[in-house]
Design an enzyme around this catalytic site. Structure first.
Site, short mmCIF file in Angstrom:
data_model
loop_
_atom_site.label_atom_id
_atom_site.label_comp_id
_atom_site.label_asym_id
_atom_site.label_seq_id
_atom_site.Cartn_x
_atom_site.Cartn_y
_atom_site.Cartn_z
N ASN A 1 0.88 -1.17 0.00
CA ASN A 1 0.00 0.00 0.00
C ASN A 1 0.91 1.22 0.00
O ASN A 1 1.51 1.55 1.02
CB ASN A 1 -0.90 -0.02 1.25
CG ASN A 1 -1.71 1.26 1.40
OD1 ASN A 1 -1.76 2.07 0.47
ND2 ASN A 1 -2.33 1.43 2.55
N TRP A 2 1.00 1.84 -1.16
CA TRP A 2 1.94 2.97 -1.29
C TRP A 2 1.42 4.24 -0.61
O TRP A 2 2.13 5.21 -0.49
CB TRP A 2 2.19 3.27 -2.78
CG TRP A 2 3.16 2.32 -3.43
CD1 TRP A 2 3.83 1.29 -2.83
CD2 TRP A 2 3.56 2.33 -4.80
NE1 TRP A 2 4.64 0.67 -3.75
CE2 TRP A 2 4.49 1.28 -4.96
CE3 TRP A 2 3.24 3.13 -5.91
CZ2 TRP A 2 5.10 1.01 -6.20
CZ3 TRP A 2 3.84 2.85 -7.13
CH2 TRP A 2 4.76 1.80 -7.27
N LYS A 3 0.15 4.25 -0.25
CA LYS A 3 -0.47 5.46 0.32
C LYS A 3 -0.22 6.63 -0.64
O LYS A 3 -0.23 6.41 -1.84
CB LYS A 3 0.05 5.70 1.74
CG LYS A 3 -0.09 4.42 2.59
CD LYS A 3 0.16 4.59 4.04
CE LYS A 3 -0.07 3.24 4.74
NZ LYS A 3 0.10 3.31 6.19
N GLY B 1 2.91 2.23 10.71
CA GLY B 1 3.91 3.29 10.55
C GLY B 1 4.67 3.64 11.81
O GLY B 1 5.35 4.66 11.88
N SER C 1 3.70 -2.26 10.13
CA SER C 1 5.16 -2.37 10.27
C SER C 1 5.73 -3.72 9.84
O SER C 1 6.67 -4.21 10.43
CB SER C 1 5.58 -2.02 11.71
OG SER C 1 5.23 -0.69 12.02
N GLU D 1 -6.60 4.89 7.90
CA GLU D 1 -6.33 6.32 7.63
C GLU D 1 -7.56 6.97 6.99
O GLU D 1 -7.86 8.14 7.26
CB GLU D 1 -5.09 6.45 6.74
CG GLU D 1 -3.82 6.18 7.55
CD GLU D 1 -2.66 5.61 6.76
OE1 GLU D 1 -2.67 5.67 5.52
OE2 GLU D 1 -1.73 5.08 7.41
N HIS E 1 -9.43 1.54 4.88
CA HIS E 1 -8.14 1.66 5.58
C HIS E 1 -8.32 2.58 6.79
O HIS E 1 -9.09 3.54 6.74
CB HIS E 1 -7.08 2.22 4.63
CG HIS E 1 -5.70 2.12 5.22
ND1 HIS E 1 -5.22 3.03 6.12
CD2 HIS E 1 -4.73 1.18 5.06
CE1 HIS E 1 -3.99 2.66 6.48
NE2 HIS E 1 -3.68 1.55 5.87
N GLY F 1 2.91 -1.17 4.19
CA GLY F 1 2.98 0.26 3.90
C GLY F 1 4.40 0.69 3.56
O GLY F 1 4.90 0.44 2.47
N GLY F 2 5.06 1.31 4.52
CA GLY F 2 6.39 1.89 4.32
C GLY F 2 7.38 0.99 3.60
O GLY F 2 8.08 1.43 2.67
N GLU G 1 -5.18 -4.82 10.60
CA GLU G 1 -4.12 -3.84 10.80
C GLU G 1 -4.36 -3.09 12.11
O GLU G 1 -5.11 -2.10 12.13
CB GLU G 1 -4.13 -2.82 9.66
CG GLU G 1 -3.89 -3.39 8.29
CD GLU G 1 -3.32 -2.35 7.33
OE1 GLU G 1 -2.26 -2.62 6.77
OE2 GLU G 1 -3.90 -1.27 7.17
P1 13P Z 1 3.21 0.35 7.60
O1 13P Z 1 3.65 -0.95 6.97
O2 13P Z 1 3.97 1.52 7.11
O3 13P Z 1 3.14 0.23 9.09
O4 13P Z 1 1.70 0.60 7.09
C1 13P Z 1 0.77 -0.41 7.20
C2 13P Z 1 -0.43 -0.04 6.44
O5 13P Z 1 -1.15 0.87 6.80
C3 13P Z 1 -0.73 -0.79 5.22
O6 13P Z 1 -2.00 -0.53 4.75
#
Ligand code: 13P
Length: 249
Positions: free
Chosen positions: A9-11, A172, A212, A96, A94, A233-234, A166
């Site tokens: 997930n590149w956000k 993050g 993470s 966020e 998600h 994510g990251g 999640e």
């Molecule tokens: P991180 O892997 O950066 O913690 O993010 C997780 C995430 O929100 C994937 O959708």
């Protein structure tokens, strides 16, 4: 046997040229992967990414969609629009989006139903906050989110829904749930699904862990009995690192 799905997930990251460079680097590194490899990219990268992954095993997903087909919804993108350019996956709900953009269990449910009508493969996110976890409410919160998200879906649709557990405190933050903890909650989700939709459906639903995930912990997490891959994510922003996660074995 459930397939593992490893989705990035590149956000809100990467311009189209960066997306294409990333795909060029990733494709040879994951071409023999047994797992499903998915990249959920920003809307503006979708078309470029779809073209650039044509001769690869990398699948492309969006990070959100609207549940209406069209209309006066400035700034929104419909599932039909995603489908029309060949997008295969879509993240729904998600944390966020729930926290910053008013996504609710009700809109998640509407979007999920629509995704199934269109044949998009939804990845629905659930997870508790730190306060909820500390108040020992994690399982209750996640159960409610799951029940409301899946409400009114047929057994077949539930089977085709990917769930991403999640925990918000792990997103993050560099804090990963322990593999035992993550597995226990995912098992719990599977049991809840079994209670409503039957054991057969529950056994075939893919449930990922997210929060993470990195190359250093992917193997531990993904080898647990109930964790069917991850939403990353990251660590999905770096092709070599993401390839290591995909090829975690
Ligand atoms: P991180 O892997 O950066 O913690 O993010 C997780 C995430 O929100 C994937 O959708």
């Amino acid at each position: 046997m459930r397939k593992k799905v490893i989705a990035g997930n590149w956000k809100m990251n990467k311009l189209p040229n960066e997306a294409m460079e990333f795909i060029s680097e990733l494709a040879p590194l994951v071409k023999s992967a047994e797992n499903e490899v998915v990249l959920c990219v920003p809307y503006t990268d979708l078309f470029y990414s779809l073209l650039h992954t044509q001769d690869t095993n990398i699948k492309i997903g969006a990070q959100n969609m609207h549940y209406e087909e069209k209309g006066a919804y400035t700034g929104e993108v419909s599932g039909e629009m995603l489908k029309s350019i060949g997008v295969e996956y879509v993240i729904i709900g998600h944390s966020e989006r729930r926290a910053y953009y008013g996504e609710t269990d009700e809109t998640v449910n509407k979007k999920l139903k629509k995704a199934h009508v269109l044949g998009l493969k939804p990845i629905v996110c659930v997870g508790e906050s730190l306060e909820q976890r500390e108040a020992n409410q994690a399982k209750e919160i996640v159960t409610t989110q799951i029940k409301l998200a899946l409400e009114g879906l047929t057994n077949e649709e539930v089977e085709k829904t990917i769930i991403a557990y999640e925990p918000i405190w792990a997103i993050g933050t560099g804090k990963t749930a322990t593999k035992e903890d993550a597995n226990e909650t995912i098992k719990w989700i599977r049991e809840k699904i079994a209670q409503i939709y039957g054991k057969e459906v529950a056994e075939s639903v893919i449930i990922q862990y997210g929060g993470s995930v990195k190359s250093g912990n992917a193997k531990d997490l993904f080898e647990m009995s109930d964790i069917d891959g991850g939403l990353v994510g990251g660590a999905s922003l770096d092709a070599k690192e993401f390839a290591k996660i995909v090829n975690y074995k």
